[in-house]
Scaffold this motif. Structure first.
Motif, PDB file in Angstrom:
ATOM      1  N   THR A  28       1.543 -35.662 -43.042  1.00  0.00           N
ATOM      2  CA  THR A  28       2.286 -35.528 -41.786  1.00  0.00           C
ATOM      3  C   THR A  28       1.997 -36.685 -40.843  1.00  0.00           C
ATOM      4  O   THR A  28       2.893 -37.194 -40.167  1.00  0.00           O
ATOM      5  CB  THR A  28       1.952 -34.188 -41.104  1.00  0.00           C
ATOM      6  OG1 THR A  28       2.238 -33.122 -42.010  1.00  0.00           O
ATOM      7  CG2 THR A  28       2.758 -33.987 -39.839  1.00  0.00           C
ATOM      8  N   LEU A  29       0.746 -37.117 -40.800  1.00  0.00           N
ATOM      9  CA  LEU A  29       0.343 -38.179 -39.884  1.00  0.00           C
ATOM     10  C   LEU A  29       0.568 -39.582 -40.452  1.00  0.00           C
ATOM     11  O   LEU A  29       0.409 -40.571 -39.747  1.00  0.00           O
ATOM     12  CB  LEU A  29      -1.130 -38.010 -39.498  1.00  0.00           C
ATOM     13  CG  LEU A  29      -1.437 -36.753 -38.688  1.00  0.00           C
ATOM     14  CD1 LEU A  29      -2.945 -36.519 -38.612  1.00  0.00           C
ATOM     15  CD2 LEU A  29      -0.831 -36.856 -37.297  1.00  0.00           C
ATOM     16  N   GLY A  30       0.891 -39.668 -41.744  1.00  0.00           N
ATOM     17  CA  GLY A  30       1.135 -40.969 -42.356  1.00  0.00           C
ATOM     18  C   GLY A  30      -0.129 -41.780 -42.556  1.00  0.00           C
ATOM     19  O   GLY A  30      -0.136 -42.991 -42.349  1.00  0.00           O
ATOM     20  N   CYS A  31      -1.201 -41.102 -42.933  1.00  0.00           N
ATOM     21  CA  CYS A  31      -2.470 -41.796 -43.187  1.00  0.00           C
ATOM     22  C   CYS A  31      -3.088 -41.220 -44.454  1.00  0.00           C
ATOM     23  O   CYS A  31      -2.506 -40.363 -45.105  1.00  0.00           O
ATOM     24  CB  CYS A  31      -3.414 -41.647 -41.995  1.00  0.00           C
ATOM     25  SG  CYS A  31      -3.955 -39.956 -41.670  1.00  0.00           S
ATOM     26  N   THR A  32      -4.262 -41.684 -44.805  1.00  0.00           N
ATOM     27  CA  THR A  32      -4.950 -41.170 -45.984  1.00  0.00           C
ATOM     28  C   THR A  32      -5.941 -40.078 -45.600  1.00  0.00           C
ATOM     29  O   THR A  32      -6.360 -39.990 -44.437  1.00  0.00           O
ATOM     30  CB  THR A  32      -5.737 -42.297 -46.696  1.00  0.00           C
ATOM     31  OG1 THR A  32      -6.786 -42.737 -45.816  1.00  0.00           O
ATOM     32  CG2 THR A  32      -4.835 -43.455 -47.076  1.00  0.00           C
ATOM     33  N   THR A  33      -6.321 -39.296 -46.580  1.00  0.00           N
ATOM     34  CA  THR A  33      -7.353 -38.288 -46.323  1.00  0.00           C
ATOM     35  C   THR A  33      -8.678 -38.979 -46.013  1.00  0.00           C
ATOM     36  O   THR A  33      -9.456 -38.476 -45.206  1.00  0.00           O
ATOM     37  CB  THR A  33      -7.512 -37.324 -47.519  1.00  0.00           C
ATOM     38  OG1 THR A  33      -7.758 -38.080 -48.700  1.00  0.00           O
ATOM     39  CG2 THR A  33      -6.264 -36.473 -47.706  1.00  0.00           C
ATOM     40  N   ASP A  34      -8.927 -40.118 -46.635  1.00  0.00           N
ATOM     41  CA  ASP A  34     -10.143 -40.879 -46.331  1.00  0.00           C
ATOM     42  C   ASP A  34     -10.210 -41.219 -44.847  1.00  0.00           C
ATOM     43  O   ASP A  34     -11.259 -41.106 -44.217  1.00  0.00           O
ATOM     44  CB  ASP A  34     -10.218 -42.172 -47.143  1.00  0.00           C
ATOM     45  CG  ASP A  34     -10.626 -41.953 -48.585  1.00  0.00           C
ATOM     46  OD1 ASP A  34     -10.968 -40.807 -48.944  1.00  0.00           O
ATOM     47  OD2 ASP A  34     -10.613 -42.926 -49.348  1.00  0.00           O
ATOM     48  N   TYR A  35      -9.086 -41.630 -44.291  1.00  0.00           N
ATOM     49  CA  TYR A  35      -9.048 -41.967 -42.867  1.00  0.00           C
ATOM     50  C   TYR A  35      -9.398 -40.746 -42.023  1.00  0.00           C
ATOM     51  O   TYR A  35     -10.158 -40.845 -41.063  1.00  0.00           O
ATOM     52  CB  TYR A  35      -7.675 -42.512 -42.487  1.00  0.00           C
ATOM     53  CG  TYR A  35      -7.603 -42.922 -41.037  1.00  0.00           C
ATOM     54  CD1 TYR A  35      -8.081 -44.154 -40.624  1.00  0.00           C
ATOM     55  CD2 TYR A  35      -7.088 -42.052 -40.086  1.00  0.00           C
ATOM     56  CE1 TYR A  35      -8.041 -44.521 -39.292  1.00  0.00           C
ATOM     57  CE2 TYR A  35      -7.043 -42.414 -38.745  1.00  0.00           C
ATOM     58  CZ  TYR A  35      -7.525 -43.643 -38.357  1.00  0.00           C
ATOM     59  OH  TYR A  35      -7.499 -44.006 -37.033  1.00  0.00           O
ATOM     60  N   LEU A  36      -8.842 -39.602 -42.390  1.00  0.00           N
ATOM     61  CA  LEU A  36      -9.089 -38.384 -41.611  1.00  0.00           C
ATOM     62  C   LEU A  36     -10.556 -37.972 -41.607  1.00  0.00           C
ATOM     63  O   LEU A  36     -11.036 -37.413 -40.631  1.00  0.00           O
ATOM     64  CB  LEU A  36      -8.236 -37.221 -42.138  1.00  0.00           C
ATOM     65  CG  LEU A  36      -6.737 -37.321 -41.892  1.00  0.00           C
ATOM     66  CD1 LEU A  36      -6.030 -36.111 -42.488  1.00  0.00           C
ATOM     67  CD2 LEU A  36      -6.420 -37.452 -40.415  1.00  0.00           C
ATOM     68  N   VAL A  37     -11.262 -38.251 -42.695  1.00  0.00           N
ATOM     69  CA  VAL A  37     -12.670 -37.842 -42.757  1.00  0.00           C
ATOM     70  C   VAL A  37     -13.623 -38.982 -42.393  1.00  0.00           C
ATOM     71  O   VAL A  37     -14.832 -38.854 -42.542  1.00  0.00           O
ATOM     72  CB  VAL A  37     -13.048 -37.245 -44.135  1.00  0.00           C
ATOM     73  CG1 VAL A  37     -12.247 -36.000 -44.411  1.00  0.00           C
ATOM     74  CG2 VAL A  37     -12.884 -38.264 -45.248  1.00  0.00           C
ATOM     75  N   GLY A  38     -13.048 -40.097 -41.909  1.00  0.00           N
ATOM     76  CA  GLY A  38     -13.889 -41.188 -41.422  1.00  0.00           C
ATOM     77  C   GLY A  38     -14.383 -42.141 -42.483  1.00  0.00           C
ATOM     78  O   GLY A  38     -15.338 -42.879 -42.252  1.00  0.00           O
ATOM     79  N   MET A  39     -13.739 -42.149 -43.641  1.00  0.00           N
ATOM     80  CA  MET A  39     -14.166 -43.042 -44.725  1.00  0.00           C
ATOM     81  C   MET A  39     -13.246 -44.257 -44.802  1.00  0.00           C
ATOM     82  O   MET A  39     -12.715 -44.595 -45.838  1.00  0.00           O
ATOM     83  CB  MET A  39     -14.165 -42.300 -46.060  1.00  0.00           C
ATOM     84  CG  MET A  39     -15.196 -41.216 -46.143  1.00  0.00           C
ATOM     85  SD  MET A  39     -15.176 -40.351 -47.718  1.00  0.00           S
ATOM     86  CE  MET A  39     -15.556 -41.673 -48.838  1.00  0.00           C
ATOM     87  N   HIS A  40     -13.059 -44.916 -43.682  1.00  0.00           N
ATOM     88  CA  HIS A  40     -12.233 -46.107 -43.644  1.00  0.00           C
ATOM     89  C   HIS A  40     -13.050 -47.240 -43.052  1.00  0.00           C
ATOM     90  O   HIS A  40     -13.981 -47.016 -42.312  1.00  0.00           O
ATOM     91  CB  HIS A  40     -10.963 -45.871 -42.825  1.00  0.00           C
ATOM     92  CG  HIS A  40     -11.256 -45.506 -41.397  1.00  0.00           C
ATOM     93  ND1 HIS A  40     -11.652 -44.241 -41.030  1.00  0.00           N
ATOM     94  CD2 HIS A  40     -11.233 -46.231 -40.258  1.00  0.00           C
ATOM     95  CE1 HIS A  40     -11.854 -44.206 -39.724  1.00  0.00           C
ATOM     96  NE2 HIS A  40     -11.605 -45.407 -39.232  1.00  0.00           N
ATOM     97  N   GLU A  41     -12.684 -48.432 -43.451  1.00  0.00           N
ATOM     98  CA  GLU A  41     -13.386 -49.602 -42.933  1.00  0.00           C
ATOM     99  C   GLU A  41     -12.606 -50.178 -41.772  1.00  0.00           C
ATOM    100  O   GLU A  41     -11.384 -50.222 -41.792  1.00  0.00           O
ATOM    101  CB  GLU A  41     -13.500 -50.673 -44.018  1.00  0.00           C
ATOM    102  CG  GLU A  41     -14.390 -50.280 -45.161  1.00  0.00           C
ATOM    103  CD  GLU A  41     -14.487 -51.400 -46.188  1.00  0.00           C
ATOM    104  OE1 GLU A  41     -14.148 -52.550 -45.859  1.00  0.00           O
ATOM    105  OE2 GLU A  41     -14.878 -51.106 -47.305  1.00  0.00           O
TER     106      GLU A  41
END
Length: 65
Positions: A38-51
Motif C-alpha cells: 500500500t505504501l509502495g515500499c519494501t518490508t525491509d524498509y518498514l522494519v528499519g532494515m534499509h541503508e
C-alpha cells in the motif's frame, strides 16, 4: 491518515495505531506485506532494515564496487 491506510491496506486502524505508537512491535508477515504494498515500499524498509543512500555509496566506494 491511519484511517486511509487501513482502508487501502485492509489492516485494522487500531493495529496501525499500535504499530505507529510502538505499542506492538511484532506484526505478522502478512500485515507487513499489505502495508508495504500500500505504501509502495519494501518490508525491509518498514522494519528499519534499509541503508541510508550516503552509507551505501560510501560502502561501495570502500570495496570498489
Amino acid at each position: 491518515t491511519q484511517t486511509e491506510l487501513a482502508e487501502r491496506s485492509g489492516v485494522p486502524q487500531s493495529l496501525i495505531s499500535r504499530l505507529e505508537g510502538k505499542t506492538r512491535d511484532n506484526p505478522s508477515a502478512d500485515v507487513l506485506k499489505r502495508l508495504a504494498q500500500t505504501l509502495g515500499c519494501t518490508t525491509d524498509y518498514l522494519v528499519g532494515m534499509h541503508e541510508d543512500e550516503s552509507v551505501r555509496n560510501t560502502s561501495a566506494a570502500v570495496v570498489g564496487v
